[in-house]
Design a protein around this motif. Structure first.
Motif, PDB file in Angstrom:
ATOM      1  N   TRP A  66       2.975  -2.667  -7.960  1.00 48.42           N
ATOM      2  CA  TRP A  66       1.910  -2.126  -7.117  1.00 48.42           C
ATOM      3  C   TRP A  66       0.655  -2.982  -7.247  1.00 48.42           C
ATOM      4  N   GLU A  67       0.077  -3.357  -6.112  1.00 48.80           N
ATOM      5  CA  GLU A  67      -1.248  -3.972  -6.100  1.00 48.80           C
ATOM      6  C   GLU A  67      -2.263  -2.834  -6.052  1.00 48.80           C
ATOM      7  N   VAL A  68      -2.977  -2.644  -7.143  1.00 49.79           N
ATOM      8  CA  VAL A  68      -3.861  -1.493  -7.241  1.00 49.79           C
ATOM      9  C   VAL A  68      -5.323  -1.933  -7.175  1.00 49.79           C
ATOM     10  N   ASN A  69      -6.061  -1.236  -6.342  1.00 45.44           N
ATOM     11  CA  ASN A  69      -7.507  -1.387  -6.256  1.00 45.44           C
ATOM     12  C   ASN A  69      -8.136  -0.038  -6.538  1.00 45.44           C
ATOM     13  N   GLU A  70      -9.421   0.070  -6.311  1.00 49.30           N
ATOM     14  CA  GLU A  70     -10.124   1.304  -6.669  1.00 49.30           C
ATOM     15  C   GLU A  70      -9.560   2.512  -5.934  1.00 49.30           C
TER      16      GLU A  70
END
Length: 756
Positions: A66-70
């Motif tokens: 998973w590419e996780v951001n805020e």
């Protein structure tokens, strides 16, 4: 953790060898989500562009990146090869992802390239439950499982290119992995046991002689390693923490104190302090230098399954069966309930000021945790002093001192798909009714691998009764839902027992009396992509008339060594996939199977490249799809007697027993009766062979070929069983199952309806 039956090694068994099974997993429309509980989490180092990546391993058998951001999380990769639960995953160095599973294997992957398994290690004898790696030494990996083994692997040796001549590891290009050809000699490893007895293996790999020894006497559930890879701790059902030197495989010490299974372990970066969580609900802090327990923390009311510490090892986050996440100061013993999940907590990992939590649910939650400054969270109030006896925490709870969590809900959720928790195979044997963990009831079509109806949250048993059909079709497949989705199992020869007429499946262009074998057509649909790719690679060699199907090997001769084969004359060696058996390329199922080499594997049907052969796919599947050869089928026919109704003076049309396909319809029996009556009027008692115009065969000769029945007379003939008139479209199998209901041969009665 549940167990599933293992086929075991039957090489020395005197019992008939069971053929390899083919399983296909039905996919959800949104395949980017997990559909079962999350057993493990791993956070990668930030990439050059500053993005963080979360890796998750699930009970659905897959891992996802998973590419996780805020406020977002995008699934950028799915790693699919395990055939059972993924139990743990770690990142070694910058780009190697390592996973372990209840399928007894350890697999390695490149974190950032294609989603293909690079190595499969088959050293363990039972479920592999835990992995550990060293932060500053990416070559060291430890693994443990229910078989009691603890292995230490040299990843540099494991991942080194393997020559084709090696007798230790054999490359299987069709499955994209390198697996062990000898179950106890893969890679460079050391095994540990309590007696520290070490044995040297006779085989060598890549020039090194691995040392092998038995592991724990009982199951191992937890491992931890210090940053440099010089210290390893393990724990399990023996209730003790064992400490090892992974460089030599020697035991350093054994720490006693827990009264139940040890389920979670942590080591500080130096390897001096160790934290353990147990099913006795206690957390213990150990000083390995002094070889003693410094503190016990009674925080939880049930088993502790997950631990995560701050980098300084001053505070610990803990979770488990009681679904609660606590933050505890290891020095002051001050503890705080941060949040409460809706399901038991299985794993957690800190990321800056947040903490990711995995539970038995398919969703992943991110909660505030003040990981950089945990004391800030404790200063908010609401904390309590952790006791040092397990019953002290339970007593506080019983006395009504209910704790209020600091946070009411997660700040971010990666949603999952609700897993299937209940299922029922319908009588038509082409549909399965399911209920998922959210209560939604759905109908799946097995022969196409798709969900055809979503009934919403309705009573499961009520819907099952509504969908009941009075039909009898042999059980040609079995189903389980342990991976959160429908796993459909095909076993030979049982799977080839079910047949239907084209009209029942809305198939046009086939003769009315042709029989459609459900398993054969399903296999054609599943392997259609594989067959197309194979024909592009090998041309007509894939299906020549003499059985030369596998790059020059005489496959037909090989199959005779396994069992008798018969050609399905109805199929005309037709590779056409009919609409009721077309699998969607948008959400294709995955197949789980194994051939003669390499062990079980899993792959999307659209990822098959045509190179797979009998080493990868069961020989009977290939024989069915390529050469139209099916194994002999038992109970394909049904015996019955045909008598006039009681009290009628009509002459007996038959004296002996009749045999007919189980799927034969009653209107065909009517046709037979009319034709026999017409014959009896033309000739008296002439002998014959097959009943005219019907696929019926008599045990005694009591008829002759003769006149065709006039269709207008069909309405004047009535067939009954047990005094119940039978509808024309009912099959003989259905009559026997629902009307006759006796073990003896079926008896049908006929009578002529008086014309008004």
């Amino acid at each position: 953790m549940h167990r599933v039956a293992s086929s075991g090694n039957t090489a020395n068994s005197t019992r008939p060898r069971k053929e390899k099974r083919l399983t296909y997993l039905l996919s959800y429309a949104d395949d980017e989500k997990h559909c079962a509980g999350i057993n493990c989490l791993a956070i990668s180092k930030p990439t050059l562009d500053g993005r963080g990546h979360l890796f998750t391993g699930s009970r659905d058998g897959t891992l996802k990146r998973w590419e996780v951001n805020e406020n977002s999380a995008i699934c950028s990769a799915t790693f699919e090869s395990h055939v059972d639960w993924v139990n743990d995953a770690v990142i070694a160095g910058d780009n190697v992802l390592v996973s372990c599973s209840s399928d007894t294997t350890i697999k390695t992957w490149n974190c950032w390239s294609e989603e293909t398994c690079t190595r499969t290690l088959r050293q363990h004898s039972d479920y592999v439950t835990s992995l550990a790696t060293a932060e500053k030494n990416s070559n060291v990996l430890a693994s443990a499982g229910l078989g009691g083994e603890v292995f230490i692997w040299d990843l540099e040796t494991v991942l080194a290119p393997v020559s084709k001549s090696s007798d230790i590891m054999e490359e299987d290009s069709s499955n994209g992995f390198i697996s062990s050809a000898n179950a106890t000699s893969v890679g460079s490893l050391r095994a540990i046991n309590s007696s520290t007895s070490i044995s040297t293996h006779t085989k060598q790999s890549s020039g090194s002689a691995p040392t092998v020894a038995k592991g724990h006497k009982e199951s191992v559930y937890a491992l931890a390693m210090n940053d440099t890879g010089t210290l390893l701790v393990s724990g399990g059902t023996e209730k003790v923490v064992r400490v090892w030197d992974p460089r030599s495989g020697s035991k350093t010490m054994k720490l006693k104190g827990h009264t139940d299974n040890i389920r979670a372990l942590l080591l500080d970066s130096t390897g001096r302090f160790c934290l353990s969580g147990s099913s006795d609900s206690m957390i213990r802090l150990w000083d390995l230098g002094q070889q003693r327990c410094l503190h016990s923390y009674a925080v939880h009311t049930d088993s502790v399954w997950a631990l995560a510490s701050t980098p300084s090892f001053t505070h610990v986050y803990s979770g488990g069966r009681d679904m609660s996440l606590y933050l505890t100061d290891l020095t002051t013993r001050e503890s705080l309930l941060l949040c409460t999940e809706e399901h038991p907590i299985l794993k957690m990992v800190l990321q800056d000021d947040n903490i990711w939590i995995a539970t038995t649910d398919s969703s992943i939650h991110r909660w505030p945790a003040d990981g950089r400054n945990p004391q800030k969270a404790l200063q908010r109030g609401g904390s309590f002093l952790a006791g040092n006896l397990s019953f002290s925490r339970a007593r506080v709870s019983l006395e009504g001192s209910t704790l209020v969590p600091v946070y009411k809900g997660p700040e971010f959720t990666i949603p999952g798909t609700p897993g299937i928790v209940e299922h029922e195979i319908l009588n038509n044997r082409t549909h399965v009714l399911t209920k998922d963990s959210s209560g939604s009831v759905k109908l799946w079509e097995i022969t196409r691998g798709i969900m055809v109806e979503d009934y919403g949250k309705v009573p499961f048993n009520q819907k099952k009764e509504e969908l009941f059909e009075m039909v009898s079709v042999p059980a040609w497949f079995t189903v389980d839902t342990r991976l959160g989705s429908l796993s459909v199992h095909l076993d030979t020869p049982q799977c080839f027992s079910a047949e239907m007429y084209p009209v029942d499946l809305s198939i046009s262009g086939k003769a009315e009396d042709d029989k459609v074998n459900l398993a054969r057509e399903t296999l054609k649909g599943l392997l259609a992509h594989w067959l197309t790719k194979r024909r592009k690679r090998f041309g007509s060699r894939t299906s020549s008339s003499n059985g030369d199907v596998l790059s020059g090997r005489d496959f037909a001769a090989r199959s005779l060594d396994h069992s008798r084969i018969e050609v399905d004359g109805n199929a005309d060696n037709d590779s056409t996939v009919y609409p009721p058996f077309e699998f969607s390329p948008v959400s294709p199922p995955s197949i789980i199977t194994e051939g003669s080499q390499g062990g079980p594997w899993r792959k999307k049907i659209t990822d098959l490249d045509g190179t797979e052969d009998e080493k990868d796919i069961p020989w009977w599947c290939i024989e069915c799809v390529l050469n139209n050869r099916l194994p002999p089928r038992e109970n394909a026919k049904l015996s019955f007697y045909l008598h006039p109704c009681e009290g009628l003076t009509v002459q007996m049309l038959t004296q002996g027993k009749l045999n007919a396909p189980r799927i034969l319809r009653i209107h065909k029996v009517v046709t037979y009766v009319i034709e026999k009556m017409a014959q009896d009027r033309q000739s008296d008692g002439l002998g014959g062979e097959d009943a005219p115009g019907l696929p019926l065969r008599q045990s005694a000769s009591d008829g002759s070929r003769g006149l065709k029945a006039n269709p207008k007379f069909k309405s004047l003939i009535e067939i009954s069983c047990n005094n119940q008139v039978l509808p024309p479209d009912m099959s003989l199998a259905t009559v026997r199952a629902y009307i006759w209901k006796k073990p003896e041969d079926l008896i049908l009665n006929y009578r002529v309806i008086e014309s008004k």
